[in-house]
Design a protein around this motif. Structure first.
Motif, PDB file in Angstrom:
ATOM      1  N   ALA A 184       0.802  -1.220   0.000  1.00 33.41           N
ATOM      2  CA  ALA A 184       0.000   0.000   0.000  1.00 33.41           C
ATOM      3  C   ALA A 184       0.838   1.274   0.000  1.00 33.41           C
ATOM      4  O   ALA A 184       1.755   1.424   0.819  1.00 33.41           O
ATOM      5  N   ILE A 185       0.497   2.181  -0.909  1.00 31.36           N
ATOM      6  CA  ILE A 185       1.182   3.482  -0.979  1.00 31.36           C
ATOM      7  C   ILE A 185       0.214   4.634  -0.688  1.00 31.36           C
ATOM      8  O   ILE A 185       0.500   5.782  -1.003  1.00 31.36           O
ATOM      9  N   ASP A 186      -0.909   4.311  -0.055  1.00 29.93           N
ATOM     10  CA  ASP A 186      -1.918   5.333   0.241  1.00 29.93           C
ATOM     11  C   ASP A 186      -1.355   6.472   1.076  1.00 29.93           C
ATOM     12  O   ASP A 186      -1.658   7.649   0.833  1.00 29.93           O
ATOM     13  N   LYS A 187      -0.535   6.142   2.064  1.00 28.21           N
ATOM     14  CA  LYS A 187      -0.001   7.169   2.966  1.00 28.21           C
ATOM     15  C   LYS A 187       0.892   8.147   2.212  1.00 28.21           C
ATOM     16  O   LYS A 187       0.788   9.373   2.400  1.00 28.21           O
ATOM     17  N   ALA A 188       1.766   7.631   1.350  1.00 26.75           N
ATOM     18  CA  ALA A 188       2.644   8.509   0.574  1.00 26.75           C
ATOM     19  C   ALA A 188       1.848   9.381  -0.380  1.00 26.75           C
ATOM     20  O   ALA A 188       2.190  10.544  -0.608  1.00 26.75           O
ATOM     21  N   ARG A 189       0.787   8.843  -0.927  1.00 26.72           N
ATOM     22  CA  ARG A 189      -0.071   9.634  -1.811  1.00 26.72           C
ATOM     23  C   ARG A 189      -0.758  10.764  -1.035  1.00 26.72           C
ATOM     24  O   ARG A 189      -0.809  11.903  -1.501  1.00 26.72           O
ATOM     25  N   GLU A 190      -1.271  10.433   0.129  1.00 21.27           N
ATOM     26  CA  GLU A 190      -2.070  11.397   0.881  1.00 21.27           C
ATOM     27  C   GLU A 190      -1.218  12.485   1.537  1.00 21.27           C
ATOM     28  O   GLU A 190      -1.582  13.670   1.515  1.00 21.27           O
ATOM     29  N   LEU A 191      -0.084  12.108   2.131  1.00 21.58           N
ATOM     30  CA  LEU A 191       0.716  13.080   2.872  1.00 21.58           C
ATOM     31  C   LEU A 191       1.749  13.798   2.012  1.00 21.58           C
ATOM     32  O   LEU A 191       2.139  14.925   2.332  1.00 21.58           O
ATOM     33  N   LEU A 192       2.191  13.149   0.928  1.00 20.69           N
ATOM     34  CA  LEU A 192       3.282  13.717   0.124  1.00 20.69           C
ATOM     35  C   LEU A 192       2.872  14.062  -1.300  1.00 20.69           C
ATOM     36  O   LEU A 192       3.617  14.746  -2.013  1.00 20.69           O
ATOM     37  N   GLY A 193       1.733  13.555  -1.740  1.00 20.07           N
ATOM     38  CA  GLY A 193       1.358  13.749  -3.135  1.00 20.07           C
ATOM     39  C   GLY A 193       2.125  12.865  -4.087  1.00 20.07           C
ATOM     40  O   GLY A 193       2.249  13.178  -5.284  1.00 20.07           O
ATOM     41  N   PHE A 194       2.650  11.739  -3.594  1.00 24.41           N
ATOM     42  CA  PHE A 194       3.401  10.813  -4.427  1.00 24.41           C
ATOM     43  C   PHE A 194       2.500  10.254  -5.522  1.00 24.41           C
ATOM     44  O   PHE A 194       1.394   9.776  -5.249  1.00 24.41           O
ATOM     45  N   ALA A 195       2.964  10.302  -6.755  1.00 21.95           N
ATOM     46  CA  ALA A 195       2.175   9.836  -7.888  1.00 21.95           C
ATOM     47  C   ALA A 195       3.096   9.137  -8.883  1.00 21.95           C
ATOM     48  O   ALA A 195       3.608   9.760  -9.815  1.00 21.95           O
ATOM     49  N   PRO A 196       3.346   7.834  -8.684  1.00 22.21           N
ATOM     50  CA  PRO A 196       4.258   7.121  -9.584  1.00 22.21           C
ATOM     51  C   PRO A 196       3.791   7.182 -11.030  1.00 22.21           C
ATOM     52  O   PRO A 196       2.594   7.088 -11.311  1.00 22.21           O
TER      53      PRO A 196
END
Length: 296
Positions: A273-285
């Motif tokens: 799961a990469i939900d946390k990185a998406r939500e807190l950092l805006g990570f978008a591979p």
């Protein structure tokens, strides 16, 4: 930013350090081996030596800095240097090297007042990748709350590094972000490695069927550098899709029968799961093997 990047000559670092330089940062590669990239300064440093680590972090990065009115300090440390897996050195040397170097980097960086530290942890902390025999996640998708109970020296060193980082953050209030990086894939490896993975998905079981493109790892580090005020955090780092052609349903039926599924998963969605990185950092591979290889 003026960035002290350890391990910039390694598999991940040789992509991430130049990526950060291309974003306009001044990057110093602290490693035992030179990267020899025109946009990155090389400095040979033995990070298991506390004095060398401190001296390097407190010192100049380039000859151009001699012309400044005063010696600049670093704005961020990105710590990727490590013995990168088991079976390269003895277990004791792997553990000692990784734990000691991480301690020295964190101690020097926080005492010198570096305001942002990003360090490489690992997927192996969840105890699946290098386990003896069969290990399955306790639930899917595997998020940052999943227990970290590894059995191997490399993963143990990464868990110890996380504990050390959390302690230095608590002591100083510095932003310290740990990246639980999945299996790093370089662009050329899609054609070399992935046909076998598509033919036999069992080859990816130990990686929880996940991967991270080295270029997207660069984006993740950049997002960490851009995001302030989160204190101590750990983030899973992976691409958004599976590293095999089989669907989530097919993989669950074959490999994860009886494993709890905590939320609905997309057809090709990563189990890591990469939900946390998406939500807190805006990570978008942005990258995928599916852009390179024909899908079965």
């Amino acid at each position: 930013m003026r960035i002290f990047f350890t391990g910039g000559s390694g598999k991940a670092g040789r992509h991430v350090a130049p990526y950060l330089a291309a974003q306009g940062h001044q990057v110093t590669n602290a490693d035992l081996v030179a990267l020899d990239h025109p946009a990155v300064a090389d400095l040979r440093v033995d990070l298991t030596d506390a004095g060398e680590t401190w001296s390097a972090l407190a010192g100049l990065a380039t000859f151009d800095e001699l012309d400044l009115p005063g010696q600049p300090s670093y704005d961020a440390v990105v710590h990727f240097a490590a013995v990168p897996r088991i079976l390269l050195r003895s277990d004791s040397a792997t553990y000692a090297t990784n734990v000691l170097s991480t301690y020295h980097v964190l101690e020097a960086a926080t005492r010198l007042g570096v305001p942002k530290i990003v360090f490489a942890s690992s997927e192996t902390t969840y105890g699946i990748c290098f386990a003896q025999g069969e290990r399955r996640p306790l639930y899917l998708p595997v998020d940052e709350d999943h227990p970290t109970v590894p059995e191997d020296a490399y993963a143990m060193s990464k868990v110890a590094g996380e504990a050390t980082a959390r302690s230095f953050q608590a002591r100083t209030g510095t932003d310290v972000y740990g990246l639980r990086i999945n299996n790093v894939i370089e662009p050329h490896e899609y054609a070399e490695l992935f046909p076998a993975f598509l033919a036999d998905p069992a080859l990816r079981r130990r990686n929880i069927f996940a991967y991270i493109d080295a270029r997207d790892l660069g984006q993740m580090v950049q997002r960490c550098l851009e995001t302030d005020g989160l204190g101590y955090q750990v983030f899973n780092v992976a691409n958004a899709d599976l590293s095999v052609a089989a669907t989530t349903t097919e993989l669950r039926e074959r490999f994860y029968e009886g494993v709890e599924v905590r939320r609905e998963l997309g057809r090709d969605e990563t189990f890591y799961a990469i939900d946390k990185a998406r939500e807190l950092l805006g990570f978008a591979p942005e990258h995928s093997w599916r852009d390179v290889l024909p899908q079965p």
